[in-house]
Design a protein around this motif. Structure first.
Motif, PDB file in Angstrom:
ATOM      1  N   VAL A 191       0.834  -1.208   0.000  1.00  0.00           N
ATOM      2  CA  VAL A 191       0.000   0.000   0.000  1.00  0.00           C
ATOM      3  C   VAL A 191       0.864   1.252   0.000  1.00  0.00           C
ATOM      4  O   VAL A 191       0.520   2.257  -0.636  1.00  0.00           O
ATOM      5  N   GLY A 192       2.007   1.215   0.677  1.00  0.00           N
ATOM      6  CA  GLY A 192       2.904   2.373   0.651  1.00  0.00           C
ATOM      7  C   GLY A 192       3.390   2.679  -0.749  1.00  0.00           C
ATOM      8  O   GLY A 192       3.385   3.837  -1.191  1.00  0.00           O
ATOM      9  N   SER A 193       3.821   1.652  -1.469  1.00  0.00           N
ATOM     10  CA  SER A 193       4.265   1.852  -2.855  1.00  0.00           C
ATOM     11  C   SER A 193       3.118   2.324  -3.733  1.00  0.00           C
ATOM     12  O   SER A 193       3.291   3.207  -4.580  1.00  0.00           O
TER      13      SER A 193
ATOM     14  N   GLU B 144       7.329  10.848  -2.476  1.00  0.00           N
ATOM     15  CA  GLU B 144       8.066  10.718  -1.219  1.00  0.00           C
ATOM     16  C   GLU B 144       7.147  10.928  -0.021  1.00  0.00           C
ATOM     17  O   GLU B 144       7.205  10.169   0.950  1.00  0.00           O
ATOM     18  N   ILE B 145       6.298  11.943  -0.085  1.00  0.00           N
ATOM     19  CA  ILE B 145       5.392  12.207   1.039  1.00  0.00           C
ATOM     20  C   ILE B 145       4.502  10.991   1.288  1.00  0.00           C
ATOM     21  O   ILE B 145       4.325  10.544   2.429  1.00  0.00           O
ATOM     22  N   ALA B 146       3.935  10.449   0.212  1.00  0.00           N
ATOM     23  CA  ALA B 146       3.016   9.321   0.366  1.00  0.00           C
ATOM     24  C   ALA B 146       3.722   8.094   0.933  1.00  0.00           C
ATOM     25  O   ALA B 146       3.201   7.418   1.826  1.00  0.00           O
ATOM     26  N   LEU B 147       4.919   7.794   0.439  1.00  0.00           N
ATOM     27  CA  LEU B 147       5.637   6.617   0.920  1.00  0.00           C
ATOM     28  C   LEU B 147       6.130   6.803   2.347  1.00  0.00           C
ATOM     29  O   LEU B 147       6.043   5.883   3.177  1.00  0.00           O
ATOM     30  N   GLU B 148       6.632   7.999   2.643  1.00  0.00           N
ATOM     31  CA  GLU B 148       7.182   8.265   3.976  1.00  0.00           C
ATOM     32  C   GLU B 148       6.177   7.963   5.071  1.00  0.00           C
ATOM     33  O   GLU B 148       6.529   7.428   6.130  1.00  0.00           O
ATOM     34  N   HIS B 149       4.922   8.263   4.811  1.00  0.00           N
ATOM     35  CA  HIS B 149       3.917   8.119   5.863  1.00  0.00           C
ATOM     36  C   HIS B 149       3.213   6.765   5.831  1.00  0.00           C
ATOM     37  O   HIS B 149       2.141   6.607   6.422  1.00  0.00           O
ATOM     38  N   HIS B 150       3.864   5.811   5.143  1.00  0.00           N
ATOM     39  CA  HIS B 150       3.506   4.400   5.278  1.00  0.00           C
ATOM     40  C   HIS B 150       4.672   3.586   5.846  1.00  0.00           C
ATOM     41  O   HIS B 150       4.531   2.369   6.024  1.00  0.00           O
ATOM     42  N   LEU B 151       5.809   4.233   6.106  1.00  0.00           N
ATOM     43  CA  LEU B 151       6.978   3.509   6.587  1.00  0.00           C
ATOM     44  C   LEU B 151       6.662   2.745   7.873  1.00  0.00           C
ATOM     45  O   LEU B 151       6.028   3.275   8.786  1.00  0.00           O
ATOM     46  N   GLY B 152       7.107   1.511   7.921  1.00  0.00           N
ATOM     47  CA  GLY B 152       6.905   0.690   9.110  1.00  0.00           C
ATOM     48  C   GLY B 152       5.608  -0.084   9.128  1.00  0.00           C
ATOM     49  O   GLY B 152       5.381  -0.889  10.045  1.00  0.00           O
TER      50      GLY B 152
ATOM     51  N   LEU C 222      13.044  11.133  -2.340  1.00  0.00           N
ATOM     52  CA  LEU C 222      12.368   9.860  -2.591  1.00  0.00           C
ATOM     53  C   LEU C 222      13.362   8.706  -2.505  1.00  0.00           C
ATOM     54  O   LEU C 222      13.034   7.632  -1.973  1.00  0.00           O
ATOM     55  N   ASP C 223      14.574   8.903  -2.997  1.00  0.00           N
ATOM     56  CA  ASP C 223      15.585   7.852  -2.907  1.00  0.00           C
ATOM     57  C   ASP C 223      15.870   7.471  -1.457  1.00  0.00           C
ATOM     58  O   ASP C 223      15.985   6.284  -1.124  1.00  0.00           O
ATOM     59  N   ALA C 224      15.981   8.481  -0.587  1.00  0.00           N
ATOM     60  CA  ALA C 224      16.238   8.207   0.831  1.00  0.00           C
ATOM     61  C   ALA C 224      15.061   7.471   1.457  1.00  0.00           C
ATOM     62  O   ALA C 224      15.244   6.576   2.289  1.00  0.00           O
ATOM     63  N   CYS C 225      13.864   7.841   1.052  1.00  0.00           N
ATOM     64  CA  CYS C 225      12.662   7.204   1.600  1.00  0.00           C
ATOM     65  C   CYS C 225      12.573   5.741   1.148  1.00  0.00           C
ATOM     66  O   CYS C 225      12.240   4.854   1.937  1.00  0.00           O
ATOM     67  N   ILE C 226      12.865   5.484  -0.123  1.00  0.00           N
ATOM     68  CA  ILE C 226      12.846   4.107  -0.632  1.00  0.00           C
ATOM     69  C   ILE C 226      13.887   3.254   0.088  1.00  0.00           C
ATOM     70  O   ILE C 226      13.619   2.110   0.473  1.00  0.00           O
TER      71      ILE C 226
ATOM     72  N   THR D 117      15.054   3.780   3.066  1.00  0.00           N
ATOM     73  CA  THR D 117      14.574   3.586   4.433  1.00  0.00           C
ATOM     74  C   THR D 117      13.540   2.469   4.477  1.00  0.00           C
ATOM     75  O   THR D 117      13.539   1.641   5.400  1.00  0.00           O
ATOM     76  N   MET D 118      12.673   2.433   3.486  1.00  0.00           N
ATOM     77  CA  MET D 118      11.682   1.360   3.422  1.00  0.00           C
ATOM     78  C   MET D 118      12.360  -0.003   3.284  1.00  0.00           C
ATOM     79  O   MET D 118      11.966  -0.980   3.931  1.00  0.00           O
ATOM     80  N   ARG D 119      13.396  -0.063   2.460  1.00  0.00           N
ATOM     81  CA  ARG D 119      14.127  -1.322   2.287  1.00  0.00           C
ATOM     82  C   ARG D 119      14.744  -1.776   3.604  1.00  0.00           C
ATOM     83  O   ARG D 119      14.630  -2.949   4.001  1.00  0.00           O
ATOM     84  N   GLN D 120      15.403  -0.851   4.310  1.00  0.00           N
ATOM     85  CA  GLN D 120      16.046  -1.189   5.579  1.00  0.00           C
ATOM     86  C   GLN D 120      15.006  -1.589   6.630  1.00  0.00           C
ATOM     87  O   GLN D 120      15.218  -2.536   7.395  1.00  0.00           O
TER      88      GLN D 120
END
Length: 457
Positions: free
Chosen positions: A346-348, A373-381, A424-428, A430-433
């Motif tokens: 859902v984040g992607s 980036e905004i949309a993905l960042e607020h699905h992290l975790g 967006l690269d940093a957010c992606i 972060t999602m991977r980690q």
């Protein structure tokens, strides 16, 4: 790196791109190998591992594997023929795929859920084998369903994920930074760069027709969901809600006292309609997965129905932009819930939808990257913890909230000039980690989270 729009968006069946479509695709690939083999097989065997084992029944992985070995494929799936075939296989204990002699296969005996052994390459692993008349294995392959209907053999996974063997494309961006640099240098939009990449591999008519079909299948699925009634299969007794909510919203339309936040109910209703159809095993488009299939069509439908100036002719621009973002996420992280939790699904999808909406609303490449980036960042975790292994709770509602976040992200990005702190690269990354560090209980195994704290019946 090149991932086609038709790889990010695939026409298939519910309830899961990785757990339903993936095993069916793997089985089809195995049959192709068997057709080219110099020997004659007598029977088939299959074993499901990791997440495919733990949530396989709820995701219809067993059913998909049987049908795949019988010759069915997701993009040409015929539901009525499938039911007839399953009944026949359970009775005759054999499959009859085209181009091969009948093969012994008893689902109760020859399809095994291996809960004890996970395969090393990915959480969604399966082993398919062909045996001779004595039961000895004469051909065997390990397949990994890596999300979004993508399937890799063990060797393909070892060679490097998403390796592209085709001719060079004009804009081979592998990161958002490269994408923005190429856009600035060429003066082209993200959608136009993506279009030119696609046209380097296929004729214009094929691209245009394919994009039109993707949106048509999405729209048809959404409409069926709005008309659907009753209880979803699987045993949780989850009621379809999109239809009744839609009826209420239509009845309220035009009232002067309707609160502005009701627009969120429309978006949720559209997304839930798609995911209720997915949960029922209907035809959907992976966007980028089945579990997240409702976000993008819901945002497109919201845009077409409620935003002044919206036009169906711009839907391809939306899809091409979304596919460009989805490709970056898949290449640099994951779109698989079994690999990185629901942040990857859902984040992607929310990131892709935010980018697409920002594009058709006139956003610059920098604003589009910001929206994603905004949309993905607020699905992290966000974890993947489906109750009873079904793509229903919390998946259906989660798509509605993902659509709302996507629209909010696009709107926020358009209020700025595209300059922002977190790339967006940093957010992606972060999602991977985060996905790497997340316990397996929260990655589509139904061993943690809501899956163990909500009664299954």
């Amino acid at each position: 790196m090149f991932l086609s729009v038709f790889e990010m968006f695939k026409v298939g069946i519910g309830p899961s791109s990785s757990h339903t479509m993936g095993p069916m695709v793997a089985a089809a690939r195995f049959l192709d190998r068997l057709r080219g083999a110099p020997f004659t097989a007598h029977g088939l065997r299959a074993s499901l591992h990791g997440s495919l084992a733990f949530t396989g029944v709820g995701h219809a992985s067993d059913r998909a594997t049987v049908l795949g070995l019988a010759g069915f494929r997701p993009d040409t799936y015929d539901a009525e023929a499938a039911e007839e075939s399953l009944t026949r296989i359970r009775s005759d204990h054999r499959v009859t795929p085209q181009g091969l002699a009948p093969l012994a296969f008893d689902p109760a005996r020859d399809l095994r859920f291996d809960y004890d052994r996970s395969l090393p390459g990915h959480a969604n692993g399966m082993i398919l084998s062909a045996v001779d008349a004595e039961g000895d294995v004469i051909l065997q392959e390990i397949y990994y369903s890596v999300g979004g209907g993508f399937v890799l053999t063990e060797a393909e996974l070892a060679q490097g994920k998403d390796s592209d063997q085709g001719p060079p494309v004009p804009f081979p961006f592998q990161s958002a930074a490269q994408m923005l640099e190429m856009a600035a240098r060429s003066g082209l939009s993200i959608a136009e760069m993506k279009r030119r990449n696609e046209l380097s591999r296929r004729p214009k008519a094929e691209l245009d027709e394919g994009l039109a079909r993707l949106w048509q299948v999405m729209a048809d699925c959404l409409e069926r969901g709005l008309q659907g009634e009753g209880i979803l299969p699987g045993g949780l007794k989850v009621r379809r809600r999109a239809g009744p909510i839609h009826a209420q919203l239509q009845a309220e339309r035009g009232r002067n006292l309707t609160a502005p936040h009701v627009i969120n109910d429309w978006m949720s209703c559209f997304a839930m309609a798609v995911n209720e159809e997915n949960a029922a095993g209907g035809q959907v488009v992976t966007a980028p997965t089945n579990g997240a299939a409702g976000v993008i069509p819901a945002v497109i439908r919201y845009w077409l129905d409620f935003v002044p100036g919206a036009a169906p002719a711009k839907v391809p621009e939306f899809l091409l932009t979304a596919a460009a973002i989805g490709g970056l996420v898949k290449y640099n992280a994951s779109i698989s819930g079994a690999e990185a939790g629901c942040q990857a699904e859902v984040g992607s999808a929310a990131a892709m939808a935010a980018a697409g909406l920002c594009a058709v609303l006139g956003g610059t490449p920098e604003q589009i990257e910001n929206a994603a980036e905004i949309a993905l960042e607020h699905h992290l975790g966000m974890t993947c913890d489906p109750v009873a292994g079904l793509v229903q709770v919390p998946c259906i509602e989660r798509n509605g909230l993902g659509a709302i976040k996507a629209v909010s992200a696009a709107s926020l990005s358009l209020r700025g000039d595209g300059q922002h702190l977190v790339s967006l690269d940093a957010c992606i990354e972060t999602m991977r980690q985060t996905g790497r560090d997340m316990g397996h209980e929260y990655k589509e195994t139904s061993l943690g989270g809501l899956a163990v704290n909500v009664p299954n019946c």
